[in-house]
Design a protein around this motif. Structure first.
Motif, PDB file in Angstrom:
ATOM      1  N   HIS A  16       4.216 -11.437   3.746  1.00  0.00           N
ATOM      2  CA  HIS A  16       3.480 -10.386   4.462  1.00  0.00           C
ATOM      3  C   HIS A  16       2.172 -11.008   4.929  1.00  0.00           C
ATOM      4  CE1 HIS A  16       1.654  -6.700   5.693  1.00  0.00           C
ATOM      5  NE2 HIS A  16       2.511  -5.908   5.057  1.00  0.00           N
ATOM      6  N   GLY A  17       1.882 -10.864   6.219  1.00  0.00           N
ATOM      7  CA  GLY A  17       0.691 -11.494   6.779  1.00  0.00           C
ATOM      8  C   GLY A  17      -0.203 -10.533   7.534  1.00  0.00           C
ATOM      9  N   GLY A  18      -1.399 -11.021   7.805  1.00  0.00           N
ATOM     10  CA  GLY A  18      -2.373 -10.259   8.581  1.00  0.00           C
ATOM     11  C   GLY A  18      -3.760 -10.845   8.396  1.00  0.00           C
ATOM     12  N   GLY A  19      -4.722 -10.271   9.098  1.00  0.00           N
ATOM     13  CA  GLY A  19      -6.105 -10.706   8.949  1.00  0.00           C
ATOM     14  C   GLY A  19      -6.668 -10.300   7.600  1.00  0.00           C
ATOM     15  N   ASN A  20      -7.667 -11.048   7.111  1.00  0.00           N
ATOM     16  CA  ASN A  20      -8.183 -10.718   5.785  1.00  0.00           C
ATOM     17  C   ASN A  20      -8.987  -9.429   5.761  1.00  0.00           C
ATOM     18  OD1 ASN A  20     -10.619 -11.518   6.906  1.00  0.00           O
ATOM     19  ND2 ASN A  20     -11.027 -13.144   5.427  1.00  0.00           N
ATOM     20  N   ASP A  21      -9.296  -8.877   6.925  1.00  0.00           N
ATOM     21  CA  ASP A  21      -9.940  -7.565   6.969  1.00  0.00           C
ATOM     22  C   ASP A  21      -8.971  -6.460   6.562  1.00  0.00           C
ATOM     23  OD1 ASP A  21      -8.507  -8.181   9.346  1.00  0.00           O
ATOM     24  OD2 ASP A  21      -9.526  -6.576  10.420  1.00  0.00           O
ATOM     25  N   LEU A  22      -7.672  -6.774   6.523  1.00  0.00           N
ATOM     26  CA  LEU A  22      -6.668  -5.784   6.137  1.00  0.00           C
ATOM     27  C   LEU A  22      -6.346  -5.817   4.642  1.00  0.00           C
ATOM     28  CD1 LEU A  22      -4.087  -6.187   9.071  1.00  0.00           C
ATOM     29  CD2 LEU A  22      -5.959  -4.535   8.874  1.00  0.00           C
ATOM     30  N   MET A  23      -6.875  -6.808   3.937  1.00  0.00           N
ATOM     31  CA  MET A  23      -6.545  -6.952   2.524  1.00  0.00           C
ATOM     32  C   MET A  23      -6.865  -5.670   1.750  1.00  0.00           C
ATOM     33  SD  MET A  23      -7.853  -9.860  -0.177  1.00  0.00           S
ATOM     34  CE  MET A  23      -7.882 -11.080   1.138  1.00  0.00           C
ATOM     35  N   PHE A  24      -8.043  -5.138   2.002  1.00  0.00           N
ATOM     36  CA  PHE A  24      -8.389  -3.837   1.446  1.00  0.00           C
ATOM     37  C   PHE A  24      -8.998  -2.991   2.562  1.00  0.00           C
ATOM     38  CE2 PHE A  24     -11.224  -0.709  -0.337  1.00  0.00           C
ATOM     39  CZ  PHE A  24     -10.409  -0.117  -1.281  1.00  0.00           C
ATOM     40  N   PRO A  25      -8.554  -1.746   2.728  1.00  0.00           N
ATOM     41  CA  PRO A  25      -7.597  -1.063   1.853  1.00  0.00           C
ATOM     42  C   PRO A  25      -6.134  -1.145   2.288  1.00  0.00           C
ATOM     43  CG  PRO A  25      -8.567   0.521   3.340  1.00  0.00           C
ATOM     44  CD  PRO A  25      -9.212  -0.810   3.666  1.00  0.00           C
ATOM     45  N   HIS A  26      -5.874  -1.613   3.498  1.00  0.00           N
ATOM     46  CA  HIS A  26      -4.532  -1.437   4.055  1.00  0.00           C
ATOM     47  C   HIS A  26      -3.450  -2.111   3.211  1.00  0.00           C
ATOM     48  CE1 HIS A  26      -1.456  -0.531   6.906  1.00  0.00           C
ATOM     49  NE2 HIS A  26      -1.291  -1.781   7.294  1.00  0.00           N
ATOM     50  N   HIS A  27      -3.594  -3.394   2.950  1.00  0.00           N
ATOM     51  CA  HIS A  27      -2.539  -4.089   2.213  1.00  0.00           C
ATOM     52  C   HIS A  27      -2.493  -3.646   0.751  1.00  0.00           C
ATOM     53  CE1 HIS A  27      -2.441  -7.559   5.378  1.00  0.00           C
ATOM     54  NE2 HIS A  27      -1.819  -6.464   5.778  1.00  0.00           N
ATOM     55  N   GLU A  28      -3.642  -3.366   0.184  1.00  0.00           N
ATOM     56  CA  GLU A  28      -3.657  -2.856  -1.188  1.00  0.00           C
ATOM     57  C   GLU A  28      -2.881  -1.543  -1.282  1.00  0.00           C
ATOM     58  OE1 GLU A  28      -4.206  -4.232  -4.444  1.00  0.00           O
ATOM     59  OE2 GLU A  28      -6.152  -4.794  -3.604  1.00  0.00           O
ATOM     60  N   ASN A  29      -3.064  -0.697  -0.294  1.00  0.00           N
ATOM     61  CA  ASN A  29      -2.380   0.594  -0.290  1.00  0.00           C
ATOM     62  C   ASN A  29      -0.889   0.454   0.004  1.00  0.00           C
ATOM     63  OD1 ASN A  29      -4.861   1.671  -0.830  1.00  0.00           O
ATOM     64  ND2 ASN A  29      -5.187   2.534   1.208  1.00  0.00           N
ATOM     65  N   GLU A  30      -0.554  -0.500   0.865  1.00  0.00           N
ATOM     66  CA  GLU A  30       0.867  -0.765   1.111  1.00  0.00           C
ATOM     67  C   GLU A  30       1.582  -1.141  -0.186  1.00  0.00           C
ATOM     68  OE1 GLU A  30       2.463  -3.121   4.413  1.00  0.00           O
ATOM     69  OE2 GLU A  30       0.387  -3.336   5.067  1.00  0.00           O
ATOM     70  N   ILE A  31       0.962  -2.033  -0.940  1.00  0.00           N
ATOM     71  CA  ILE A  31       1.576  -2.468  -2.197  1.00  0.00           C
ATOM     72  C   ILE A  31       1.769  -1.281  -3.134  1.00  0.00           C
ATOM     73  CG2 ILE A  31       1.198  -3.815  -4.306  1.00  0.00           C
ATOM     74  CD1 ILE A  31      -0.282  -5.868  -2.550  1.00  0.00           C
TER      75      ILE A  31
END
Length: 466
Positions: free
Chosen positions: A228-243
């Motif tokens: 799963h990839g993306g910019g590090n601006d998505l790490m929180f909250p978007h990717h955290e919430n996806e998980i």
């Protein structure tokens, strides 16, 4: 087989990559919210993960990699753009989606295998939300459905390395009276008459941002996939919430096993901002005459986990280097033979080492002799700097320019001979001025004339010699 090593944000270390299924390597990358032109920062993850896609297809086979990148086409930014412009939401998203594809195509990006739009997966999102409620991980409140972070508290924050308490203290969270915990995030929200909406068990509404990627990834890649990839601006909250929502909905799966995040982009050493006057869309640069291959080359010159600084100087240098590559290939290369070659092993090794594009370009830069022309061409195409047809077009343009200049050499030599006899060099100077305006290098010795196309050679300006 090449061993790929990737830095996994979740484990904070570089790891050997072993796909769940070598016959179907699966990757999901968060795509754009389509309400305007893609800015330069939006393009960086596209280029980064396009290179990874190319590497995976090389190692595992073109038919054995599934790449998904979504389009967010339901969002409050889109609603606001529709309201201020008076245009229909569907019209805006269709237009801006096409803009995005065209602009990224100019940067040499291959289209992913799947490009789902959020609005195409509303039923799947509703079903996932219902499942989360049934399992005690979500709750309805005042027409909203929210994910209950406390139900996942011991795991929430593992990706970004924060505790829930730290996130509450320092994060930007929407404070609302219907939330049980300030960190609870929206899965579904009500829509008024002017907003897009769909029927649901909780009334007419629309999905929150985070749920769309979880639902689409599950539908297209399954409960567990590789990257799963993306910019590090998505790490929180978007990717955290996806998980959180994905692992709670499908506890038997791992969701994404490897998380990759590219660093952000700056312009001339400063954060890109409209207020600073250094905000560029990809289309802005293309319209300014900066070719897509130059933009891509500048991007590749910096490792994806390092901040990328776009500067005018880097663009000028990239343009010069690419011109030199095309010149070498035009003089000594055979593109049909070049495309039969495998990419350079050293280049593949560089990319396999956590996508080290900087080292890959250093490898390319060492191919500078006449015998390297075909290898150089093959590797530029592999890196996506040029497609095969694009490189062929550049080479043909250069060769046609050289042929045109051969005829002008005769013209200039004749003018010089006449000038020597009548002591009037005005015609020679006129020809040289036209050649200079067309970006042609003119070298004249006592007995010879050498004309060579330079960067931005413009054969149309040679029409003035007729």
């Amino acid at each position: 087989m090449t061993t790929i090593r990737l830095y996994n944000t979740r484990t904070r270390r570089k790891e050997g990559f072993a796909p769940l299924d070598p016959d179907n390597v699966r990757m999901y990358v968060c795509g754009p919210t389509v309400y305007d032109r893609a800015h330069l920062g939006n393009a960086r993850p596209v280029v980064v993960f396009d290179v990874l896609y190319r590497l995976l297809r090389h190692v595992y086979g073109e038919g054995h990699v599934t790449y998904v990148r979504n389009f967010t086409d339901v969002d409050d930014k889109i609603n606001a753009r529709a309201k201020e412009s008076g245009r229909a939401i569907g019209e805006i998203t269709a237009e801006t989606t096409q803009w995005f594809l065209e602009d990224m195509g100019e940067l040499g990006a291959l289209e992913p295998d799947y490009m789902p739009r959020a609005t195409q997966y509303i039923p799947q999102m509703v079903a996932m939300i219902e499942d989360l409620i049934a399992k005690g991980h979500a709750y309805e409140a005042e027409g909203h459905v929210l994910f209950a972070v406390d139900s996942w508290r011991e795991n929430y924050g593992a990706l970004s390395g924060r505790t829930v308490d730290d996130m509450i203290a320092g994060a930007r969270v929407e404070v609302a009276p219907y939330k049980r915990n300030p960190m609870d995030f929206v899965l579904w929200k009500p829509s008024d008459a002017d907003q897009p909406g769909w029927d649901s068990p909780w009334g007419r509404g629309r999905p929150g941002w985070h749920i769309e990627c979880s639902a689409m990834a599950y539908e297209l890649l399954g409960e567990s996939f590789d990257i799963h990839g993306g910019g590090n601006d998505l790490m929180f909250p978007h990717h955290e919430n996806e998980i959180a929502q994905s692992c709670c909905a499908h506890p038997e799966g791992d969701f994404a096993r490897v998380w990759m995040h590219n660093e952000m982009l700056q312009v001339e050493g400063k954060k890109m901002s409209k207020s600073l006057g250094n905000f560029f869309t990809v289309r802005d640069l293309l319209d300014q005459g900066i070719p897509g291959e130059v933009i891509r080359f500048v991007f590749l010159s910096t490792h994806y986990r390092k901040p990328m600084d776009w500067t005018a100087e880097k663009a000028i240098d990239a343009k010069a280097r690419l011109f030199g590559f095309v010149e070498l290939i035009s003089m000594y290369g055979d593109l049909l033979e070049a495309m039969k070659l495998d990419p350079e092993p050293a280049l593949i090794d560089a990319l396999a080492d956590d996508l080290n594009t900087h080292a890959a370009l250093e490898c390319v830069g060492k191919m500078n002799s006449s015998s390297d022309a075909n290898r150089l061409a093959r590797n530029l195409v592999f890196l996506g700097v040029y497609s095969g047809p694009e490189l062929e077009s550049r080479v043909n343009e250069y060769r046609q320019g050289v042929e045109t200049l051969r005829n002008i050499v005769t013209l200039l030599q004749s003018a010089r001979e006449k000038a020597k006899k009548n002591k009037d060099f005005s015609e020679v100077d006129r020809i040289k001025d036209i050649l200079s305006a067309a970006n042609v290098s003119v070298r004249m010795s006592k007995d010879d004339v050498d004309l060579r196309p330079e960067i931005d050679f413009d054969p149309a300006k040679l029409e003035a010699l007729k």
